[in-house]
Structure formats: structure tokens, C-alpha cells
Design a protein around this motif. Sequence first.
Motif, mmCIF file in Angstrom:
data_model
loop_
_atom_site.group_PDB
_atom_site.id
_atom_site.type_symbol
_atom_site.label_atom_id
_atom_site.label_comp_id
_atom_site.label_asym_id
_atom_site.label_seq_id
_atom_site.Cartn_x
_atom_site.Cartn_y
_atom_site.Cartn_z
ATOM 1 N N GLY A 253 0.779 -1.528 0.196
ATOM 2 C CA GLY A 253 0.021 0.015 0.166
ATOM 3 C C GLY A 253 0.977 1.047 0.085
ATOM 4 N N HIS A 254 2.371 1.334 0.957
ATOM 5 C CA HIS A 254 3.032 2.148 1.209
ATOM 6 C C HIS A 254 3.421 2.731 -0.548
ATOM 7 N N GLU A 255 3.850 1.691 -1.207
ATOM 8 C CA GLU A 255 3.931 2.178 -2.424
ATOM 9 C C GLU A 255 3.542 2.365 -3.740
ATOM 10 N N ILE A 256 2.306 1.721 -3.739
ATOM 11 C CA ILE A 256 1.006 1.971 -4.943
ATOM 12 C C ILE A 256 0.713 3.522 -4.491
ATOM 13 N N PHE A 257 0.496 3.782 -3.073
ATOM 14 C CA PHE A 257 0.414 5.165 -2.856
ATOM 15 C C PHE A 257 1.361 6.576 -2.769
ATOM 16 N N ALA A 258 2.569 5.829 -2.492
ATOM 17 C CA ALA A 258 3.124 7.333 -2.551
ATOM 18 C C ALA A 258 3.342 7.416 -4.722
ATOM 19 N N TYR A 259 3.879 6.435 -5.011
ATOM 20 C CA TYR A 259 2.972 6.257 -6.513
ATOM 21 C C TYR A 259 2.136 7.945 -7.239
ATOM 22 N N ALA A 260 1.222 6.991 -6.367
ATOM 23 C CA ALA A 260 0.037 7.455 -6.599
ATOM 24 C C ALA A 260 -0.020 9.277 -6.167
ATOM 25 N N GLU A 261 0.304 9.845 -5.419
ATOM 26 C CA GLU A 261 0.599 10.477 -4.915
ATOM 27 C C GLU A 261 1.226 11.090 -5.536
ATOM 28 N N ALA A 262 2.763 11.131 -5.852
ATOM 29 C CA ALA A 262 4.325 11.739 -7.247
ATOM 30 C C ALA A 262 2.797 11.868 -8.414
ATOM 31 N N GLU A 263 2.080 11.257 -8.482
ATOM 32 C CA GLU A 263 1.475 11.689 -10.077
ATOM 33 C C GLU A 263 0.704 12.167 -10.237
ATOM 34 N N LEU A 264 -0.089 12.272 -9.228
ATOM 35 C CA LEU A 264 -1.945 13.196 -8.841
ATOM 36 C C LEU A 264 -1.550 14.187 -8.119
ATOM 37 N N GLY A 265 -1.111 14.604 -6.735
ATOM 38 C CA GLY A 265 -0.939 14.922 -5.663
ATOM 39 C C GLY A 265 -1.143 14.662 -4.667
ATOM 40 N N PRO A 266 -1.350 15.046 -3.899
ATOM 41 C CA PRO A 266 -1.705 15.069 -1.615
ATOM 42 C C PRO A 266 -3.578 14.850 -2.599
ATOM 43 N N GLU A 267 -3.819 16.224 -2.721
ATOM 44 C CA GLU A 267 -5.595 15.947 -2.729
ATOM 45 C C GLU A 267 -6.190 14.816 -3.876
ATOM 46 N N LYS A 268 -5.372 14.547 -4.955
ATOM 47 C CA LYS A 268 -5.829 12.945 -5.592
ATOM 48 C C LYS A 268 -6.197 12.330 -4.764
ATOM 49 N N LEU A 269 -4.777 12.132 -3.915
ATOM 50 C CA LEU A 269 -4.856 10.892 -3.175
ATOM 51 C C LEU A 269 -5.459 10.381 -1.719
ATOM 52 N N ARG A 270 -5.966 11.675 -1.375
ATOM 53 C CA ARG A 270 -7.080 12.064 -0.298
ATOM 54 C C ARG A 270 -8.170 10.993 -0.600
ATOM 55 N N GLU A 271 -8.579 12.454 -2.110
ATOM 56 C CA GLU A 271 -9.610 12.040 -2.274
ATOM 57 C C GLU A 271 -10.283 10.315 -2.421
ATOM 58 N N ILE A 272 -8.987 10.300 -2.948
ATOM 59 C CA ILE A 272 -9.375 8.414 -3.888
ATOM 60 C C ILE A 272 -8.914 7.416 -1.780
ATOM 61 N N ILE A 273 -8.506 8.124 -1.316
ATOM 62 C CA ILE A 273 -8.711 7.600 0.089
ATOM 63 C C ILE A 273 -9.379 7.273 1.054
ATOM 64 N N ASP A 274 -10.068 8.564 0.459
ATOM 65 C CA ASP A 274 -11.729 9.302 1.422
ATOM 66 C C ASP A 274 -13.260 8.150 0.934
ATOM 67 N N SER A 275 -12.926 8.249 -0.334
ATOM 68 C CA SER A 275 -13.874 7.267 -1.520
ATOM 69 C C SER A 275 -13.865 5.745 -0.786
ATOM 70 N N VAL A 276 -13.163 5.542 0.102
ATOM 71 C CA VAL A 276 -12.910 3.958 -0.011
ATOM 72 C C VAL A 276 -13.249 3.982 1.346
ATOM 73 N N PRO A 277 -14.107 3.671 2.116
ATOM 74 C CA PRO A 277 -14.884 2.938 3.520
ATOM 75 C C PRO A 277 -14.305 2.727 3.859
ATOM 76 N N GLY A 278 -12.905 2.653 5.294
ATOM 77 C CA GLY A 278 -11.577 2.261 5.719
ATOM 78 C C GLY A 278 -10.163 2.040 5.333
ATOM 79 N N LEU A 279 -10.513 2.119 4.325
ATOM 80 C CA LEU A 279 -8.894 2.304 3.868
ATOM 81 C C LEU A 279 -8.282 2.975 4.534
ATOM 82 N N ALA A 280 -7.859 4.300 4.921
ATOM 83 C CA ALA A 280 -7.001 5.849 5.455
ATOM 84 C C ALA A 280 -6.847 4.323 6.695
#
Length: 126
Positions: A96-123
Motif C-alpha cells: 500500500g505504501h508503494e502504490i499510494f506514494a506513486y499515486a501521490e507523486a502522479e496525482l498530488g496529495p489532494e487527489k490521493l486524499r480523494e481516493i483514500i476518503d472515497s473507499v470506506p475503511g481504507l484510511a
Amino acid sequence: MDELAARVSAALGVEAEVARTAIGLVLGFLEKESPDGAVAELLHKLPGAREAIESAQSAGGGGGLAGLMGGMGGLMGLGAKLNGAGVEMSQIPKLGHEIFAYAEAELGPEKLREIIDSVPGLAQFV
């Protein structure tokens, strides 16, 4: 995809194909569970993502108890599928750390937060 697969492979100490399947399972899960467009944007920015998702889905994520639990859905089902694909439960946080670090680098922290917040329990796993 090759860069991310190499990062995951090195972090988890698994073969590249196991890493690619694990990434495909996670991305497929996010695509299915996230109702907004941030995941679609990530998939668009990650060449080979669609193929990894399709390959992981066709691989099935294991049989036996893992296959049975994988049918449950949700985060528990994802964990069971990852385990069936060759990722130990103790390795899932690193994955998870590797995938989300990659996602943050590609999308930025705001978009990553959108993804995390959109899936119940993922945070709690990020």
C-alpha cells in the motif's frame, strides 16, 4: 507500470510478476470501490494499469480459503486475494505504501486524499 512494479518487487522481496499482480488487484479494487474520478485519472497516468487489472482478475487471486474470502469483497476480500497471489499479510502495508506514494507523486496529495476518503475503511491502512 514497470517502475511501480520494480518498486513493489524490491520493497516486498517478491518476483516482478507477483508485484504486478498485486498492483493489478489493488488498482482493480480501487476502481471498483471508489465512486469518483480520481482513480480513473491515476489509471490513465499509469501505462499498463488496465492490463495489470485484467491480468490480476483473470489470475483469480488464489483458491482455497483465500479464494473463498476473496469472494467476500471489501478490504478483507482484497487482503485474501493478495495473499492468494503470493503477498503475505505482513507485506500488505508495504504494498500500500508503494502504490499510494506513486499515486501521490502522479496525482498530488489532494487527489490521493480523494481516493483514500472515497473507499470506506481504507484510511486506516494508508
